[in-house]
Design a protein around this motif. Sequence first.
Motif, PDB file in Angstrom:
ATOM      1  N   UNK A  32       0.919  -1.097  -0.027  1.00  0.00           N
ATOM      2  CA  UNK A  32       0.011   0.033   0.011  1.00  0.00           C
ATOM      3  C   UNK A  32       0.966   1.267   0.121  1.00  0.00           C
ATOM      4  N   UNK A  33       1.975   1.475   0.799  1.00  0.00           N
ATOM      5  CA  UNK A  33       2.995   2.424   0.903  1.00  0.00           C
ATOM      6  C   UNK A  33       3.636   2.635  -0.456  1.00  0.00           C
ATOM      7  N   UNK A  34       3.880   1.532  -1.357  1.00  0.00           N
ATOM      8  CA  UNK A  34       4.591   1.659  -2.578  1.00  0.00           C
ATOM      9  C   UNK A  34       3.466   2.092  -3.617  1.00  0.00           C
ATOM     10  N   UNK A  35       2.127   1.636  -3.620  1.00  0.00           N
ATOM     11  CA  UNK A  35       1.176   2.416  -4.194  1.00  0.00           C
ATOM     12  C   UNK A  35       1.006   3.696  -4.048  1.00  0.00           C
ATOM     13  N   UNK A  36       1.220   4.100  -2.919  1.00  0.00           N
ATOM     14  CA  UNK A  36       0.788   5.656  -2.664  1.00  0.00           C
ATOM     15  C   UNK A  36       2.218   6.462  -2.907  1.00  0.00           C
ATOM     16  N   UNK A  37       3.320   5.728  -2.749  1.00  0.00           N
ATOM     17  CA  UNK A  37       4.523   6.785  -3.222  1.00  0.00           C
ATOM     18  C   UNK A  37       4.681   6.730  -4.682  1.00  0.00           C
ATOM     19  N   UNK A  38       4.271   5.560  -5.359  1.00  0.00           N
ATOM     20  CA  UNK A  38       4.392   5.660  -6.942  1.00  0.00           C
ATOM     21  C   UNK A  38       3.136   6.206  -7.501  1.00  0.00           C
ATOM     22  N   UNK A  39       2.211   6.570  -6.760  1.00  0.00           N
ATOM     23  CA  UNK A  39       0.853   6.963  -7.163  1.00  0.00           C
ATOM     24  C   UNK A  39       0.420   6.252  -8.370  1.00  0.00           C
ATOM     25  N   UNK A  40       0.585   4.710  -8.144  1.00  0.00           N
ATOM     26  CA  UNK A  40       0.083   3.640  -8.981  1.00  0.00           C
ATOM     27  C   UNK A  40      -1.388   3.843  -9.281  1.00  0.00           C
ATOM     28  N   UNK A  41      -1.909   2.883 -10.278  1.00  0.00           N
ATOM     29  CA  UNK A  41      -3.132   2.710 -10.561  1.00  0.00           C
ATOM     30  C   UNK A  41      -4.118   2.534  -9.344  1.00  0.00           C
ATOM     31  N   UNK A  42      -3.909   1.763  -8.612  1.00  0.00           N
ATOM     32  CA  UNK A  42      -4.780   1.660  -7.224  1.00  0.00           C
ATOM     33  C   UNK A  42      -5.049   2.790  -6.698  1.00  0.00           C
ATOM     34  N   UNK A  43      -3.897   3.639  -6.476  1.00  0.00           N
ATOM     35  CA  UNK A  43      -3.822   4.934  -5.590  1.00  0.00           C
ATOM     36  C   UNK A  43      -4.766   5.878  -6.410  1.00  0.00           C
ATOM     37  N   UNK A  44      -4.304   6.256  -7.695  1.00  0.00           N
ATOM     38  CA  UNK A  44      -5.082   7.161  -8.498  1.00  0.00           C
ATOM     39  C   UNK A  44      -6.698   6.913  -8.606  1.00  0.00           C
ATOM     40  N   UNK A  45      -7.071   5.764  -8.976  1.00  0.00           N
ATOM     41  CA  UNK A  45      -8.429   5.387  -9.027  1.00  0.00           C
ATOM     42  C   UNK A  45      -9.045   5.396  -7.649  1.00  0.00           C
ATOM     43  N   UNK A  46      -8.672   5.033  -6.514  1.00  0.00           N
ATOM     44  CA  UNK A  46      -9.231   5.450  -5.165  1.00  0.00           C
ATOM     45  C   UNK A  46      -9.471   6.657  -5.029  1.00  0.00           C
ATOM     46  N   UNK A  47      -8.243   7.496  -5.175  1.00  0.00           N
ATOM     47  CA  UNK A  47      -8.386   8.987  -4.995  1.00  0.00           C
ATOM     48  C   UNK A  47      -9.487   9.541  -5.652  1.00  0.00           C
ATOM     49  N   UNK A  48      -9.725   9.144  -7.065  1.00  0.00           N
ATOM     50  CA  UNK A  48     -10.685   9.763  -7.554  1.00  0.00           C
ATOM     51  C   UNK A  48     -12.060   9.232  -7.296  1.00  0.00           C
ATOM     52  N   UNK A  49     -12.143   8.105  -6.852  1.00  0.00           N
ATOM     53  CA  UNK A  49     -13.514   7.655  -6.590  1.00  0.00           C
ATOM     54  C   UNK A  49     -13.909   8.328  -5.250  1.00  0.00           C
ATOM     55  N   UNK A  50     -12.986   8.484  -4.388  1.00  0.00           N
ATOM     56  CA  UNK A  50     -13.402   9.392  -3.161  1.00  0.00           C
ATOM     57  C   UNK A  50     -13.868  10.725  -3.637  1.00  0.00           C
ATOM     58  N   UNK A  51     -13.083  11.544  -4.556  1.00  0.00           N
ATOM     59  CA  UNK A  51     -13.619  12.729  -4.975  1.00  0.00           C
ATOM     60  C   UNK A  51     -14.770  12.988  -5.373  1.00  0.00           C
ATOM     61  N   UNK A  52     -15.308  11.664  -6.046  1.00  0.00           N
ATOM     62  CA  UNK A  52     -16.594  11.612  -6.665  1.00  0.00           C
ATOM     63  C   UNK A  52     -17.741  11.278  -5.579  1.00  0.00           C
TER      64      UNK A  52
END
Length: 308
Positions: A32-52
């Motif tokens: 999870x920390x790696x996803x967050x640091x690299x702004x991986x697909x999982x991180x980007x999609x989760x962030x966008x879904x939360x915004x919506x």
Amino acid sequence: MAKFAAHLLYFLAAAIGRLPWPWLMRLGDGLAALWLRLDARESRVARRNLELAYPDLLPAERAQWHRQILRTTARQALETVRLWTRPHARNLRSIRHSHGTELFDAAIAAGNGVIVAAPHHGNWELLNQWLAQRTALAILYRPPESAIGEAFLNRVRAAHGDAADRVTQIRAEGPAVRQLFKRLGGGGVVGILPDQQPKAGDGEFAPFFGVEAFTMTLLGRLAQRTGATVLFAWCERVDTQADGPGFALHVEAAPADIAAADPRVAVAALNRCVERIARRDPAQYQWTYKRYTLRPPGSGERNPYKTG
């Protein structure tokens, strides 16, 4: 060749699944920390879904939820590897509490067919194993693009032990609808993940967390035409112990509108139910899925996951 590669992949997964649960939790947290640091697909999609879905969250709150969702998602991936590669009877001991199972037993006894709607909340793979221990069922699934991935899924989702041969996995393709109608017409049980975005032409738009989402009409059509009982079910994490997470199994009756003749009414009822379940603990819902890719015709909206 695909089956052989899937066989090797299974043994790798089994080796990972045998690691002590505290080790797997740390591996998940590191992922999870790696996803967050690299702004991986999982991180980007989760962030966008939360915004919506949660536009009123303060930035600090949204960032906290985002981190928690990534951690839960990564841990669940490793948790699922354990569930796939261990005896199902052992896995089912992790269900600490059960609620509403009498509804499932009564629906089977009625003989009119049962549709189990299983949202992507908690661990739906454990739910599949619980269902297979109770009855024969067909699971509708969207096949992976890789033949190896599909062969792997077919192996790990097969029932074990006394429940062997109880699970029929049906690809979400043209012939699937006929198979599902036939099974329900014979009083059988069908499991469907209701919150996957269908292909264009196979759904209707309805609000989901206040945003129009293209939603499958298949579940409603099956219920409306066969008279099958629709039940929502999910396995929700309630604790974490040294030997792994514990779950509460929930089964609830669907509202009558789920089988409405008007597909727009049916999908709206479906989304309301899934949303209510997801709101129980947002971190346990699958926010890394692109739920809002398709937009209503004529709305002028663009795919919210595209940048630039």
